[in-house]
Write a protein that holds these residues in place. Structure first.
Motif, short mmCIF file in Angstrom:
data_model
loop_
_atom_site.label_atom_id
_atom_site.label_comp_id
_atom_site.label_asym_id
_atom_site.label_seq_id
_atom_site.Cartn_x
_atom_site.Cartn_y
_atom_site.Cartn_z
N HIS A 147 -26.59 -53.43 64.21
CA HIS A 147 -25.17 -53.06 64.06
C HIS A 147 -24.38 -54.29 63.63
N VAL A 148 -23.68 -54.16 62.53
CA VAL A 148 -22.85 -55.26 62.05
C VAL A 148 -21.39 -54.86 62.28
N GLU A 149 -20.73 -55.64 63.11
CA GLU A 149 -19.33 -55.35 63.42
C GLU A 149 -18.45 -55.76 62.25
N ALA A 150 -17.49 -54.90 61.96
CA ALA A 150 -16.53 -55.21 60.89
C ALA A 150 -15.66 -56.38 61.32
N THR A 151 -15.41 -57.28 60.39
CA THR A 151 -14.51 -58.40 60.64
C THR A 151 -13.56 -58.53 59.46
N ARG A 171 -13.30 -68.37 66.09
CA ARG A 171 -13.17 -69.51 65.19
C ARG A 171 -14.57 -69.90 64.72
N ARG A 172 -14.72 -69.97 63.43
CA ARG A 172 -15.95 -70.48 62.83
C ARG A 172 -15.53 -71.69 62.01
N GLY A 173 -15.58 -72.85 62.66
CA GLY A 173 -15.04 -74.05 62.03
C GLY A 173 -13.54 -73.92 61.95
N THR A 174 -13.00 -73.99 60.75
CA THR A 174 -11.55 -73.84 60.56
C THR A 174 -11.17 -72.42 60.16
N VAL A 175 -12.17 -71.55 60.07
CA VAL A 175 -11.93 -70.18 59.61
C VAL A 175 -11.71 -69.26 60.82
N ARG A 176 -10.69 -68.44 60.72
CA ARG A 176 -10.43 -67.42 61.74
C ARG A 176 -11.16 -66.15 61.34
N VAL A 177 -11.91 -65.58 62.29
CA VAL A 177 -12.60 -64.32 62.04
C VAL A 177 -12.02 -63.30 63.02
N PHE A 178 -11.37 -62.29 62.48
CA PHE A 178 -10.72 -61.27 63.29
C PHE A 178 -11.66 -60.07 63.46
N HIS A 179 -11.81 -59.64 64.70
CA HIS A 179 -12.66 -58.50 65.01
C HIS A 179 -11.79 -57.25 65.19
N ARG A 180 -12.45 -56.12 65.40
CA ARG A 180 -11.75 -54.84 65.52
C ARG A 180 -10.64 -54.90 66.58
N ARG A 181 -10.91 -55.55 67.71
CA ARG A 181 -9.90 -55.65 68.77
C ARG A 181 -8.65 -56.35 68.26
N ARG A 214 -4.96 -54.71 67.87
CA ARG A 214 -3.80 -55.35 68.51
C ARG A 214 -2.72 -55.66 67.46
N LEU A 215 -3.12 -56.14 66.29
CA LEU A 215 -2.15 -56.44 65.23
C LEU A 215 -1.44 -55.16 64.78
N GLU A 216 -2.19 -54.10 64.68
CA GLU A 216 -1.58 -52.81 64.30
C GLU A 216 -0.54 -52.39 65.34
N GLU A 229 7.51 -59.99 73.66
CA GLU A 229 7.09 -60.03 75.07
C GLU A 229 6.84 -58.63 75.60
N GLU A 230 7.64 -57.67 75.17
CA GLU A 230 7.44 -56.27 75.59
C GLU A 230 6.14 -55.74 74.99
N ILE A 231 5.91 -56.08 73.73
CA ILE A 231 4.68 -55.66 73.06
C ILE A 231 3.47 -56.25 73.79
N ARG A 232 3.57 -57.51 74.19
CA ARG A 232 2.48 -58.15 74.94
C ARG A 232 2.20 -57.38 76.23
N THR A 233 3.25 -57.06 76.96
CA THR A 233 3.08 -56.32 78.21
C THR A 233 2.35 -55.01 77.98
N ILE A 234 2.78 -54.29 76.96
CA ILE A 234 2.17 -52.98 76.67
C ILE A 234 0.70 -53.15 76.27
N ILE A 235 0.42 -54.08 75.38
CA ILE A 235 -0.95 -54.29 74.91
C ILE A 235 -1.85 -54.76 76.04
N ASP A 236 -1.36 -55.72 76.84
CA ASP A 236 -2.18 -56.26 77.92
C ASP A 236 -2.49 -55.23 79.00
N MET A 237 -1.63 -54.24 79.16
CA MET A 237 -1.86 -53.21 80.17
C MET A 237 -3.14 -52.43 79.92
N TYR A 238 -3.55 -52.34 78.67
CA TYR A 238 -4.75 -51.58 78.32
C TYR A 238 -5.97 -52.13 79.05
N ASP A 239 -6.05 -53.47 79.17
CA ASP A 239 -7.21 -54.11 79.78
C ASP A 239 -7.08 -54.28 81.29
#
Length: 131
Positions: free
Chosen positions: A5-9, A39-49, A53-55, A68-78
């Motif tokens: 399985h190759v995860e989309a990045t 982080r892969r060296g200086t490159v940022r690799v974004f995963h599905r999570r 979260r960005l969406e 800050e409100e968005i953070r509260t809402i997103i963090d509540m999921y976990d």
């Protein structure tokens, strides 16, 4: 033989283009801890999570939530109570935001009505002065 399985990045450039954001904005969200790309060296690799979260960040900003409100809402999921608690909280926040917007709309409607009345009086006064 099964294929692993190759995860989309995504790269920062791909996410910036997809969501119409600048690289700087995405890095800012990362600095705030809203995103945590690999982080892969200086490159940022974004995963599905991170993409999800960005969406949610973009959606929250679009309807007027502060970060800050968005953070509260997103963090509540976990955290406990998990997704159901997150949804209840989000519904409360949406109701509050909707009430604020409806009040602003009423204020704008009232201001427009006052402007219309003032404009009519000014036009009538001008006609009277010009005759």
């Amino acid at each position: 033989m099964t294929t692993p399985h190759v995860e989309a990045t995504w790269s920062i450039a791909q996410l910036a283009e997809e969501f119409g954001l600048t690289h700087r904005t995405i890095r800012h969200y990362e600095e705030l801890g809203l995103l945590s790309p690999e982080r892969r060296g200086t490159v940022r690799v974004f995963h599905r999570r991170d993409r999800t979260r960005l969406e949610l960040i973009v959606r929250g900003k679009r309807i007027g939530f502060p970060l800050e409100e968005i953070r509260t809402i997103i963090d509540m999921y976990d955290e406990t109570p998990g997704e159901s608690g997150q949804l209840v909280y989000l519904l409360d926040q949406i109701a509050a935001r909707r009430a604020e917007l409806e009040q602003r709309r009423a204020d704008i409607d009232r201001t427009l009505a006052e402007m219309e009345s003032m404009e009519r009086r000014c036009r009538a006064d001008l006609r009277r002065l010009q005759s």
